[in-house]
Design an enzyme around this catalytic site. Structure first.
Site, mmCIF file in Angstrom:
data_model
loop_
_atom_site.group_PDB
_atom_site.id
_atom_site.type_symbol
_atom_site.label_atom_id
_atom_site.label_comp_id
_atom_site.label_asym_id
_atom_site.label_seq_id
_atom_site.Cartn_x
_atom_site.Cartn_y
_atom_site.Cartn_z
ATOM 1 N N THR A 70 -2.953 -2.996 -4.127
ATOM 2 C CA THR A 70 -2.861 -5.090 -4.691
ATOM 3 C C THR A 70 -3.224 -4.777 -6.344
ATOM 4 O O THR A 70 -2.553 -5.476 -6.381
ATOM 5 C CB THR A 70 -3.596 -5.508 -4.080
ATOM 6 O OG1 THR A 70 -4.029 -5.229 -2.592
ATOM 7 C CG2 THR A 70 -3.800 -7.366 -4.126
ATOM 8 N N TYR B 270 4.267 -10.524 6.133
ATOM 9 C CA TYR B 270 5.392 -11.429 6.261
ATOM 10 C C TYR B 270 5.508 -11.342 7.249
ATOM 11 O O TYR B 270 6.408 -11.938 8.576
ATOM 12 C CB TYR B 270 6.340 -10.698 5.312
ATOM 13 C CG TYR B 270 7.479 -12.214 5.394
ATOM 14 C CD1 TYR B 270 7.487 -12.969 4.786
ATOM 15 C CD2 TYR B 270 8.620 -11.520 6.085
ATOM 16 C CE1 TYR B 270 8.537 -14.031 4.954
ATOM 17 C CE2 TYR B 270 9.490 -12.779 6.290
ATOM 18 C CZ TYR B 270 9.747 -13.448 5.248
ATOM 19 O OH TYR B 270 10.456 -14.529 5.453
ATOM 20 N N TYR C 65 -6.328 -1.805 5.778
ATOM 21 C CA TYR C 65 -6.606 -2.740 5.122
ATOM 22 C C TYR C 65 -6.415 -3.952 5.696
ATOM 23 O O TYR C 65 -4.913 -4.273 5.735
ATOM 24 C CB TYR C 65 -5.992 -2.324 3.349
ATOM 25 C CG TYR C 65 -5.983 -3.308 2.624
ATOM 26 C CD1 TYR C 65 -7.461 -4.100 2.655
ATOM 27 C CD2 TYR C 65 -4.947 -3.344 1.695
ATOM 28 C CE1 TYR C 65 -7.084 -5.027 1.241
ATOM 29 C CE2 TYR C 65 -5.356 -4.063 0.339
ATOM 30 C CZ TYR C 65 -6.235 -4.863 0.295
ATOM 31 O OH TYR C 65 -6.332 -5.553 -1.121
ATOM 32 N N ARG D 121 -3.420 -12.376 2.039
ATOM 33 C CA ARG D 121 -2.488 -11.625 1.233
ATOM 34 C C ARG D 121 -1.633 -11.395 2.956
ATOM 35 O O ARG D 121 -0.155 -11.518 2.528
ATOM 36 C CB ARG D 121 -2.281 -10.659 0.576
ATOM 37 C CG ARG D 121 -3.101 -10.723 -0.709
ATOM 38 C CD ARG D 121 -3.083 -9.517 -1.495
ATOM 39 N NE ARG D 121 -3.925 -10.168 -2.784
ATOM 40 C CZ ARG D 121 -3.000 -10.617 -4.088
ATOM 41 N NH1 ARG D 121 -1.883 -9.985 -4.514
ATOM 42 N NH2 ARG D 121 -3.957 -10.303 -5.261
ATOM 43 N N LYS E 53 -11.257 -1.249 4.807
ATOM 44 C CA LYS E 53 -11.383 -1.842 3.721
ATOM 45 C C LYS E 53 -10.965 -3.945 4.293
ATOM 46 O O LYS E 53 -10.106 -3.777 5.026
ATOM 47 C CB LYS E 53 -10.160 -2.430 2.608
ATOM 48 C CG LYS E 53 -10.576 -2.881 1.575
ATOM 49 C CD LYS E 53 -9.574 -2.057 0.022
ATOM 50 C CE LYS E 53 -10.121 -3.442 -0.756
ATOM 51 N NZ LYS E 53 -8.989 -3.922 -1.860
ATOM 52 N N ILE F 150 -14.537 -1.731 -2.078
ATOM 53 C CA ILE F 150 -13.122 -1.057 -3.024
ATOM 54 C C ILE F 150 -12.136 -2.014 -3.601
ATOM 55 O O ILE F 150 -12.627 -3.179 -3.119
ATOM 56 C CB ILE F 150 -11.697 -0.693 -1.408
ATOM 57 C CG1 ILE F 150 -12.311 0.667 -0.447
ATOM 58 C CG2 ILE F 150 -10.471 -0.100 -2.204
ATOM 59 C CD1 ILE F 150 -11.439 1.041 0.322
#
Length: 299
Positions: free
Chosen positions: A50, A113, A139, A144, A168, A210
């Site tokens: 990201t 999405y 992750y 997001r 993460k 991270i």
């Protein structure tokens, strides 16, 4: 408790992707930044996550970036390529092309999405893990991706896939994170996905972070995780409190707008951000500089 020697270490910057004045990849600067981060004490590097603007760096550019960083790092620390996408087949295909470039592992994000159910997440990551030999870091970032990967799903993957070696966690759900730490197999690492949560997650037995701030102040973030790993919680809390205003300040607008601005302020410019992100406003830059001076990162 935290694994004594996590495979990828404890302080892993999610490296920004440098661009030139035309917002094209600046591979020379990427190599210089990777070297700077390694010399600053980073234990490994995540490339094109990201913070590395993965949505706007296209597949051929990602491969150029991975090649350049692998060459610059030259085996000093592991290089982890973010190959995750919201299409399982595309992720598998891309991971297969990236593996020969010499990277040491992959990071794969929860599909965004699509809004997959938990079983879909499990099958997505299981399919990727079965298709590759390199270790995989999951992750989870609901802010997001819209969906949260529940602890049960992460734990299924950790137990069922030998090469799923870490997560993460950027869910902000400490109960979930604590359950993963408690029930994961030996050697599975839980990394904080938020700099500001690192102290609490390591106190619960997490492996490290991270990191976004690791781009700007790798030595300071490394100090915090090393103190946590040593169990020196008072000193770790003090070091964390000193840096916390900047950990939070870097997220005053969408990441990585301000971390790129911060690198410019410390004299290591890496270019701007690609649309639909926009560069920091003068007001944001002024506020950031004030915070950086307050925490001692900027003279």
């Amino acid at each position: 408790m935290a694994d004594a020697t996590p495979r990828f270490g404890r302080m892993i910057p999610a490296m920004v992707t440098p661009f030139d004045d035309d917002l094209e990849l600046d591979l020379d600067r990427a190599q210089a930044l990777a070297d700077r981060l390694v010399r600053g004490g980073s234990d490994a590097l995540i490339i094109n996550g990201t913070t590395g603007e993965s949505p706007t760096v296209f597949y051929p550019q990602k491969m150029d970036l991975f090649r350049a960083v692998v060459a610059a790092v030259d085996g000093r620390v592991p290089v982890i390529a973010n190959v995750g996408d919201n299409c399982t087949a595309d992720t598998v295909d891309f991971a297969g092309k990236v593996a020969p470039l010499g990277v040491d592992g992959f990071m794969c994000v929860v599909p965004y999405y699509n809004k997959p159910p938990q079983e879909g997440m499990y099958r997505h990551f299981r399919t990727i893990a079965d298709a590759v030999e390199l270790p995989v870091i999951l992750y989870n970032i609901p802010g997001r991706c819209v969906v949260n990967m529940e602890a049960e799903t992460t734990l299924r993957l950790a137990h069922d896939c030998a090469n799923v070696v870490a997560v993460k966690e950027a869910s902000g759900r400490m109960d979930q994170i604590e359950r993963i730490i408690a029930e994961a197999p030996e050697g599975f690492a839980v990394y904080s996905g938020d700099d500001s949560a690192t102290f609490d997650i390591m106190r619960a037995g997490g492996a490290g972070v991270i990191s976004t701030i690791g781009n700007v102040a790798p030595d300071r973030m490394k100090e915090i995780v090393d103190l946590c790993a040593a169990g020196d919680w008072d000193a770790a809390a003090e070091a964390n409190a000193r840096l916390l205003p900047l950990m939070e300040g870097l997220f005053a607008t969408s990441n990585p707008i301000l971390v790129k601005e911060a690198l410019k302020l410390v004299g290591f410019p890496v270019g701007g951000v690609r649309l639909p992100l926009v560069d920091a406003t003068p007001e944001q830059a002024r506020d950031l500089a004030a915070i950086m001076r307050e925490v001692g990162v900027l003279a």
